[in-house]
Scaffold this motif. Structure first.
Motif, PDB file in Angstrom:
ATOM      1  N   LEU A   5       6.685   4.512   7.539  1.00 25.11           N
ATOM      2  CA  LEU A   5       6.503   4.631   6.095  1.00 25.11           C
ATOM      3  C   LEU A   5       7.820   4.958   5.406  1.00 25.11           C
ATOM      4  O   LEU A   5       8.601   5.781   5.870  1.00 25.11           O
ATOM      5  CB  LEU A   5       5.463   5.713   5.789  1.00 25.11           C
ATOM      6  CG  LEU A   5       4.059   5.421   6.319  1.00 25.11           C
ATOM      7  CD1 LEU A   5       3.146   6.621   6.077  1.00 25.11           C
ATOM      8  CD2 LEU A   5       3.482   4.166   5.701  1.00 25.11           C
ATOM      9  N   ALA A   6       8.058   4.272   4.280  1.00 29.52           N
ATOM     10  CA  ALA A   6       9.306   4.449   3.542  1.00 29.52           C
ATOM     11  C   ALA A   6       9.116   3.951   2.111  1.00 29.52           C
ATOM     12  O   ALA A   6       8.169   3.207   1.831  1.00 29.52           O
ATOM     13  CB  ALA A   6      10.429   3.664   4.226  1.00 29.52           C
ATOM     14  N   PRO A   7       9.996   4.328   1.191  1.00 22.96           N
ATOM     15  CA  PRO A   7       9.829   3.932  -0.214  1.00 22.96           C
ATOM     16  C   PRO A   7       9.863   2.426  -0.458  1.00 22.96           C
ATOM     17  O   PRO A   7       9.352   1.961  -1.482  1.00 22.96           O
ATOM     18  CB  PRO A   7      11.013   4.624  -0.907  1.00 22.96           C
ATOM     19  CG  PRO A   7      11.317   5.799  -0.045  1.00 22.96           C
ATOM     20  CD  PRO A   7      11.066   5.323   1.361  1.00 22.96           C
ATOM     21  N   ASP A   8      10.447   1.648   0.460  1.00 18.92           N
ATOM     22  CA  ASP A   8      10.496   0.194   0.251  1.00 18.92           C
ATOM     23  C   ASP A   8       9.408  -0.531   1.046  1.00 18.92           C
ATOM     24  O   ASP A   8       9.475  -1.747   1.234  1.00 18.92           O
ATOM     25  CB  ASP A   8      11.873  -0.358   0.612  1.00 18.92           C
ATOM     26  CG  ASP A   8      12.177  -0.261   2.106  1.00 18.92           C
ATOM     27  OD1 ASP A   8      11.602   0.633   2.770  1.00 18.92           O
ATOM     28  OD2 ASP A   8      12.979  -1.078   2.598  1.00 18.92           O
ATOM     29  N   ARG A   9       8.396   0.202   1.504  1.00 17.47           N
ATOM     30  CA  ARG A   9       7.299  -0.371   2.280  1.00 17.47           C
ATOM     31  C   ARG A   9       5.979   0.112   1.682  1.00 17.47           C
ATOM     32  O   ARG A   9       5.633   1.287   1.810  1.00 17.47           O
ATOM     33  CB  ARG A   9       7.406   0.045   3.748  1.00 17.47           C
ATOM     34  CG  ARG A   9       8.709  -0.439   4.389  1.00 17.47           C
ATOM     35  CD  ARG A   9       8.925   0.191   5.738  1.00 17.47           C
ATOM     36  NE  ARG A   9      10.182  -0.274   6.333  1.00 17.47           N
ATOM     37  CZ  ARG A   9      10.724   0.216   7.438  1.00 17.47           C
ATOM     38  NH1 ARG A   9      10.097   1.194   8.095  1.00 17.47           N
ATOM     39  NH2 ARG A   9      11.851  -0.265   7.894  1.00 17.47           N
ATOM     40  N   THR A  10       5.278  -0.787   1.051  1.00 16.16           N
ATOM     41  CA  THR A  10       4.050  -0.430   0.333  1.00 16.16           C
ATOM     42  C   THR A  10       2.833  -0.471   1.252  1.00 16.16           C
ATOM     43  O   THR A  10       2.657  -1.420   2.009  1.00 16.16           O
ATOM     44  CB  THR A  10       3.826  -1.387  -0.857  1.00 16.16           C
ATOM     45  OG1 THR A  10       4.888  -1.207  -1.797  1.00 16.16           O
ATOM     46  CG2 THR A  10       2.489  -1.125  -1.545  1.00 16.16           C
ATOM     47  N   THR A  11       2.002   0.558   1.147  1.00 16.50           N
ATOM     48  CA  THR A  11       0.722   0.600   1.853  1.00 16.50           C
ATOM     49  C   THR A  11      -0.364   0.074   0.922  1.00 16.50           C
ATOM     50  O   THR A  11      -0.505   0.530  -0.207  1.00 16.50           O
ATOM     51  CB  THR A  11       0.400   2.039   2.293  1.00 16.50           C
ATOM     52  OG1 THR A  11       1.368   2.448   3.264  1.00 16.50           O
ATOM     53  CG2 THR A  11      -0.985   2.128   2.899  1.00 16.50           C
ATOM     54  N   PHE A  12      -1.137  -0.891   1.411  1.00 18.95           N
ATOM     55  CA  PHE A  12      -2.115  -1.639   0.611  1.00 18.95           C
ATOM     56  C   PHE A  12      -3.449  -1.538   1.334  1.00 18.95           C
ATOM     57  O   PHE A  12      -3.593  -2.051   2.434  1.00 18.95           O
ATOM     58  CB  PHE A  12      -1.623  -3.092   0.570  1.00 18.95           C
ATOM     59  CG  PHE A  12      -2.202  -3.974  -0.478  1.00 18.95           C
ATOM     60  CD1 PHE A  12      -3.563  -4.240  -0.534  1.00 18.95           C
ATOM     61  CD2 PHE A  12      -1.373  -4.602  -1.390  1.00 18.95           C
ATOM     62  CE1 PHE A  12      -4.083  -5.092  -1.485  1.00 18.95           C
ATOM     63  CE2 PHE A  12      -1.876  -5.466  -2.345  1.00 18.95           C
ATOM     64  CZ  PHE A  12      -3.236  -5.715  -2.398  1.00 18.95           C
ATOM     65  N   VAL A  13      -4.431  -0.824   0.759  1.00 18.22           N
ATOM     66  CA  VAL A  13      -5.706  -0.620   1.456  1.00 18.22           C
ATOM     67  C   VAL A  13      -6.855  -1.319   0.741  1.00 18.22           C
ATOM     68  O   VAL A  13      -6.870  -1.405  -0.486  1.00 18.22           O
ATOM     69  CB  VAL A  13      -6.055   0.882   1.637  1.00 18.22           C
ATOM     70  CG1 VAL A  13      -4.941   1.625   2.343  1.00 18.22           C
ATOM     71  CG2 VAL A  13      -6.383   1.546   0.312  1.00 18.22           C
ATOM     72  N   PHE A  14      -7.809  -1.818   1.537  1.00 15.35           N
ATOM     73  CA  PHE A  14      -9.064  -2.356   1.020  1.00 15.35           C
ATOM     74  C   PHE A  14     -10.128  -1.293   1.264  1.00 15.35           C
ATOM     75  O   PHE A  14     -10.477  -1.012   2.410  1.00 15.35           O
ATOM     76  CB  PHE A  14      -9.415  -3.660   1.724  1.00 15.35           C
ATOM     77  CG  PHE A  14      -8.562  -4.804   1.266  1.00 15.35           C
ATOM     78  CD1 PHE A  14      -8.943  -5.585   0.193  1.00 15.35           C
ATOM     79  CD2 PHE A  14      -7.355  -5.071   1.882  1.00 15.35           C
ATOM     80  CE1 PHE A  14      -8.147  -6.631  -0.252  1.00 15.35           C
ATOM     81  CE2 PHE A  14      -6.543  -6.108   1.452  1.00 15.35           C
ATOM     82  CZ  PHE A  14      -6.944  -6.898   0.378  1.00 15.35           C
TER      83      PHE A  14
END
Length: 200
Positions: A103-112
């Motif tokens: 996890l990092a600021p340039d990696r977005t977590t996208f959840v359904f």
């Protein structure tokens, strides 16, 4: 849609779990209206979210239960349309194990995250990402007041049961990937205009 219709036809033929078959049949019949309303209400918001996240290095797409497949399909669409790498996770793999160190600021977590047995674990994924500084986007149903409150960005689909979000969820992935790709293309065109090939 074809897989849902096939499942309904087989269930009716075998007389298997008829109350569930009736429920799925009813929701499949309503799906054109569900997706149409979703497009009318949310397309502009998805475009803005894609523009906001256009410079991310990758996306972590998370789903649980039947929506593990929604995550897989959305990741496929985002990669095809924007060439942005995606990694997909089931909830149990995301926060105690695989993704947490990435996890990092340039990696977005996208959840359904529709209502259902996976909901609380998906909420934990959102909170974990926020603590680690990873931006978050949640796809939730109308009326969600928990994950929607904690996510940085929210995409709202009409309220459906946990079995049904693969249909509107695929549309989410298609639209997000499309707008992500067109925004990246506009940046590339602007760069080429400012620095034409052959001038360096």
């Amino acid at each position: 849609m074809l897989l849902y219709l096939l499942a309904v036809a087989i269930g009716e033929r075998k007389q298997f779990n008829l109350p569930l078959i009736a429920q799925v049949n009813e929701q499949v019949a309503a799906m054109p209206e569900v997706v149409g309303r979703f497009l009318r209400d949310q397309e502009n918001d998805i475009q803005q979210l894609a523009q906001k996240h256009a410079k991310q290095s990758c996306f972590f797409i998370v789903g649980g239960g039947p929506n593990w497949f929604t995550a897989l399909e959305a990741a496929l669409k985002i990669e095809e349309e924007s060439r942005t790498p995606c990694r997909t996770y089931q909830t149990a793999d995301y926060y105690p194990h695989m993704a947490i160190s990435l996890l990092a600021p340039d990696r977005t977590t996208f959840v359904f995250a529709p209502p259902g047995p996976s909901y609380e674990r998906l909420h934990t994924c959102i909170r974990t990402a926020k603590v680690a500084g990873s931006p978050t986007i949640a796809v939730v149903v109308e009326g969600d007041d928990q994950i929607a409150r904690d996510a940085d960005g929210v995409i709202v689909v009409p309220k459906v049961d946990e079995l049904m979000p693969p249909i509107p969820g695929t549309v989410v992935g298609q639209l997000f990937g499309y707008y992500l790709g067109t925004d990246q293309l506009s940046h590339a065109k602007a760069w080429l205009t400012a620095f034409p090939l052959g001038t360096h």
